[in-house]
Design a protein around this motif. Structure first.
Motif, PDB file in Angstrom:
ATOM      1  N   MET A 447       0.803  -1.220   0.000  1.00 11.17           N
ATOM      2  CA  MET A 447       0.000   0.000   0.000  1.00 11.17           C
ATOM      3  C   MET A 447       0.835   1.268   0.000  1.00 11.17           C
ATOM      4  O   MET A 447       0.360   2.327  -0.409  1.00 11.17           O
ATOM      5  CB  MET A 447      -0.911   0.036   1.237  1.00 11.17           C
ATOM      6  CG  MET A 447      -1.747  -1.204   1.442  1.00 11.17           C
ATOM      7  SD  MET A 447      -0.791  -2.419   2.407  1.00 11.17           S
ATOM      8  CE  MET A 447      -2.016  -3.724   2.562  1.00 11.17           C
ATOM      9  N   ALA A 448       2.077   1.193   0.482  1.00 14.62           N
ATOM     10  CA  ALA A 448       2.937   2.371   0.579  1.00 14.62           C
ATOM     11  C   ALA A 448       4.377   1.933   0.369  1.00 14.62           C
ATOM     12  O   ALA A 448       4.778   0.862   0.839  1.00 14.62           O
ATOM     13  CB  ALA A 448       2.782   3.044   1.940  1.00 14.62           C
ATOM     14  N   PRO A 449       5.178   2.745  -0.317  1.00 13.96           N
ATOM     15  CA  PRO A 449       6.587   2.368  -0.510  1.00 13.96           C
ATOM     16  C   PRO A 449       7.344   2.339   0.805  1.00 13.96           C
ATOM     17  O   PRO A 449       7.130   3.194   1.673  1.00 13.96           O
ATOM     18  CB  PRO A 449       7.126   3.448  -1.453  1.00 13.96           C
ATOM     19  CG  PRO A 449       6.151   4.561  -1.417  1.00 13.96           C
ATOM     20  CD  PRO A 449       4.833   4.011  -0.965  1.00 13.96           C
ATOM     21  N   VAL A 450       8.222   1.350   0.953  1.00 11.39           N
ATOM     22  CA  VAL A 450       9.044   1.195   2.157  1.00 11.39           C
ATOM     23  C   VAL A 450      10.510   1.272   1.754  1.00 11.39           C
ATOM     24  O   VAL A 450      11.008   0.399   1.047  1.00 11.39           O
ATOM     25  CB  VAL A 450       8.756  -0.140   2.873  1.00 11.39           C
ATOM     26  CG1 VAL A 450       9.659  -0.286   4.102  1.00 11.39           C
ATOM     27  CG2 VAL A 450       7.288  -0.245   3.272  1.00 11.39           C
ATOM     28  N   ILE A 451      11.189   2.329   2.179  1.00 10.64           N
ATOM     29  CA  ILE A 451      12.622   2.491   1.933  1.00 10.64           C
ATOM     30  C   ILE A 451      13.381   1.718   3.005  1.00 10.64           C
ATOM     31  O   ILE A 451      13.217   1.951   4.194  1.00 10.64           O
ATOM     32  CB  ILE A 451      13.024   3.975   1.974  1.00 10.64           C
ATOM     33  CG1 ILE A 451      12.352   4.738   0.819  1.00 10.64           C
ATOM     34  CG2 ILE A 451      14.533   4.131   1.906  1.00 10.64           C
ATOM     35  CD1 ILE A 451      12.558   6.234   0.876  1.00 10.64           C
ATOM     36  N   LYS A 452      14.210   0.776   2.575  1.00 13.02           N
ATOM     37  CA  LYS A 452      14.937  -0.090   3.509  1.00 13.02           C
ATOM     38  C   LYS A 452      16.372   0.414   3.660  1.00 13.02           C
ATOM     39  O   LYS A 452      17.085   0.591   2.675  1.00 13.02           O
ATOM     40  CB  LYS A 452      14.936  -1.525   2.987  1.00 13.02           C
ATOM     41  CG  LYS A 452      15.212  -2.595   4.026  1.00 13.02           C
ATOM     42  CD  LYS A 452      14.041  -2.820   4.953  1.00 13.02           C
ATOM     43  CE  LYS A 452      12.791  -3.226   4.214  1.00 13.02           C
ATOM     44  NZ  LYS A 452      12.908  -4.468   3.480  1.00 13.02           N
ATOM     45  N   MET A 453      16.801   0.623   4.908  1.00 15.61           N
ATOM     46  CA  MET A 453      18.132   1.141   5.200  1.00 15.61           C
ATOM     47  C   MET A 453      18.874   0.166   6.095  1.00 15.61           C
ATOM     48  O   MET A 453      18.365  -0.222   7.153  1.00 15.61           O
ATOM     49  CB  MET A 453      18.023   2.511   5.878  1.00 15.61           C
ATOM     50  CG  MET A 453      19.355   3.117   6.284  1.00 15.61           C
ATOM     51  SD  MET A 453      19.172   4.713   7.125  1.00 15.61           S
ATOM     52  CE  MET A 453      18.921   5.797   5.725  1.00 15.61           C
ATOM     53  N   SER A 454      20.074  -0.241   5.685  1.00 17.47           N
ATOM     54  CA  SER A 454      20.882  -1.147   6.513  1.00 17.47           C
ATOM     55  C   SER A 454      21.716  -0.341   7.490  1.00 17.47           C
ATOM     56  O   SER A 454      22.216   0.745   7.179  1.00 17.47           O
ATOM     57  CB  SER A 454      21.787  -2.014   5.635  1.00 17.47           C
ATOM     58  OG  SER A 454      22.712  -1.222   4.917  1.00 17.47           O
ATOM     59  N   THR A 455      21.881  -0.884   8.681  1.00 18.97           N
ATOM     60  CA  THR A 455      22.653  -0.201   9.716  1.00 18.97           C
ATOM     61  C   THR A 455      24.139  -0.509   9.621  1.00 18.97           C
ATOM     62  O   THR A 455      24.954   0.218  10.181  1.00 18.97           O
ATOM     63  CB  THR A 455      22.175  -0.612  11.119  1.00 18.97           C
ATOM     64  OG1 THR A 455      22.585  -1.967  11.377  1.00 18.97           O
ATOM     65  CG2 THR A 455      20.669  -0.517  11.242  1.00 18.97           C
TER      66      THR A 455
END
Length: 522
Positions: A447-455
């Motif tokens: 339903m919504a874009p999810v920006i994935k960020m690695s730590t």
């Protein structure tokens, strides 16, 4: 020559976390003269001084536990060596005592979004098919597959069609006070900006949660806009019950839903992206599969981007009560007024009682993966989690399932579970999400874009086609928190505008909705 890298966050800290991807080994020396007495994996804590039994272990300048046994300088600290401290009391915390920081507004930033009749703006153009009860999920899944194959190609301006299936609707105490949480969650998900005001509800007919209740607000009336306006929202809603006696076969059920869907697709297909102020963005910040790097790389960068969005007039929400509770004393001073401060305390107290009623406590968090990533307990996790909120004043607090009311930084109370938090942030009106992870997760939302960020860069390299931004470069000195914060800020605008696609959408990796239902099941 190998450089032995560790990160000490605060001058008061008596521990530091190991940065080297392969960890450090017995006999390795640190710049301050500390010599490791044993091996320490990446992300795990090394004692920078002798810590006697009963003395505080300090990270982020805060006590994360007391030593249950003597810890020598150079030891790798293990979870079993820490006693969990008491959570901050809620009776005497400072409320709204910190003056709002003086910052320059950011002007001129825009994105290309879909304007809605109710004044909200979508970052996607999606047909959402809501269900009133889990019994119909098989039918809606069948119909969605048909719609995607037979109808969607004729409407090129519509991004997707999704079934908003869930496990609620019947066999529940529908009039219990806590039942308002899942009910308003479903009501408000249907009004997410990315659905364009086109609401379809498929029900069975005999369920306790009748479809008509999902197209009304909590008072049984048509919903009103969430932003500062006096106009009523326009909501195009259709409902259908499979037990309707006019439907004499499964094929008639399917045909009726397909006809209904086509009417809504025709309207959605007329939507076009147009230039919108960044102030129309509602960004949800979340973390999952966290590690000890979360609080020093990705989450601080997210916090920096949070402040940029707020300075530009946008809306940001952060959540996860159990990963805020042990750092609440750092947040109540940031409340914009005492009423917001008391609302923060209200949500903490409610969740304390909820856990107690289930004979659980906050020690149930963190997860085994969090611990393998170097997080010893929920206090350490909370101190790293709240950094996502940046430095802006907290302007409002939402109960679970409530919809955002104010621009700026909002705390949306949710459980820490990734899927439940994501579901509740969707209900709150999030039109884009940022998700930080250290251990890795393919989590996504259709339903919504999810920006994935690695730590950490080890994960960023290993999951190079699943991660959108690698914040691990902060730990190695290749980039600053500010660098990654600005990079994230610009990526948010590109994704919101449809110019870039997040990995989860490109790969079709999407999780189910998971409702938070604190009410009894009968």
């Amino acid at each position: 020559m190998k450089t032995n890298l560790v990160i000490k966050v605060h001058d008061k800290d008596n521990v530091a976390i190991v940065v080297n991807p392969g960890g450090l080994h017995e006999g390795d020396s640190l710049d301050d003269g500390t010599v490791l007495t044993m091996s320490a994996p990446a992300g795990h804590k090394v004692a920078l001084m002798d810590i006697p039994c009963g003395e505080s272990i300090i990270r982020y300048g805060e006590v994360i536990g007391t030593a249950l046994e003597p810890i020598e300088r150079g030891d790798c600290i293990k979870e079993a060596q820490l006693q969990l401290p008491q959570a901050p009391g809620l009776d005497e915390l400072p409320l709204a005592t910190r003056p709002s920081p003086s910052v320059e507004p950011l002007t001129g930033y825009t994105f290309e979004g879909f304007r809605n009749p109710d004044g909200t703006v979508g970052t996607k153009n999606v047909l959402g098919i809501t269900t009133s009860v889990q019994c119909v999920a098989g039918v809606t899944d069948h119909v969605v597959a048909r719609i995607k194959q037979e109808l969607l190609p004729r409407y090129p301006n519509v991004d997707d069609v999704v079934a908003l299936n869930h496990s609620y609707g019947c066999g529940v105490a529908i009039n219990a006070p806590a039942a308002i949480v899942p009910i308003r969650t479903l009501q408000n998900i249907a009004r997410n900006p990315n659905f364009g005001g086109e609401v379809m509800v498929i029900g069975l007919g005999c369920e306790k949660l009748q479809p008509s209740r999902l197209v009304a607000d909590e008072q049984g009336e048509q919903p009103v806009r969430i932003h500062d306006t006096t106009e009523d929202a326009e909501l195009s809603a259709d409902t259908l019950q499979l037990q309707d006696e006019s439907l004499t076969s499964f094929s008639e059920m399917v045909d009726s839903i397909m006809d209904m869907a086509e009417r809504h697709l025709q309207k959605l297909d007329r939507r076009r992206r147009e230039t919108c102020s960044l102030s129309e963005l509602v960004v949800g910040m979340q973390c999952g599969g966290s590690d000890a790097f979360s609080g020093v790389t990705a989450n601080p960068a997210v916090g920096y981007a949070t402040d940029l969005i707020v300075r530009a007039g946008g809306s940001v929400m952060f959540s996860e009560v159990t990963e805020v509770r042990d750092a609440i004393h750092l947040l109540t001073p940031r409340a914009v007024d005492e009423g917001v401060g008391r609302a923060l305390l209200r949500e903490m107290a409610w969740y304390d009682a909820y856990l107690e009623g289930g004979k659980a406590d906050r020690s149930a968090n963190p997860s085994p993966g969090n611990k393998r990533g170097g997080l010893s307990n929920v206090v350490e996790k909370a101190l790293g989690s709240i950094i996502k909120s940046g430095n802006s004043p907290i302007v409002d607090v939402l109960g679970p399932g409530e919809r955002i009311r104010r621009k700026g930084l909002t705390f949306a109370a949710t459980p820490a579970s990734d899927f439940v938090c994501g579901t509740l942030q969707l209900a709150a009106g999030m039109n884009l999400q940022v998700f930080t992870t250290g251990r890795g997760t393919p989590y996504g939302l259709p339903m919504a874009p999810v920006i994935k960020m690695s730590t950490n860069s080890t994960l960023g390299r290993r999951w190079h086609d699943l991660i959108d931004i690698d914040a691990g470069r902060i730990a190695t000195g290749e980039a600053s928190i500010e660098d990654i914060g600005w990079e994230l800020f610009h990526l948010i605008l590109d994704v919101a505008s449809g110019r870039k696609q997040v990995a989860a959408d490109r790969l079709g990796l999407h999780n189910d909705l998971v409702l938070f239902n604190p009410a009894p099941v009968t």
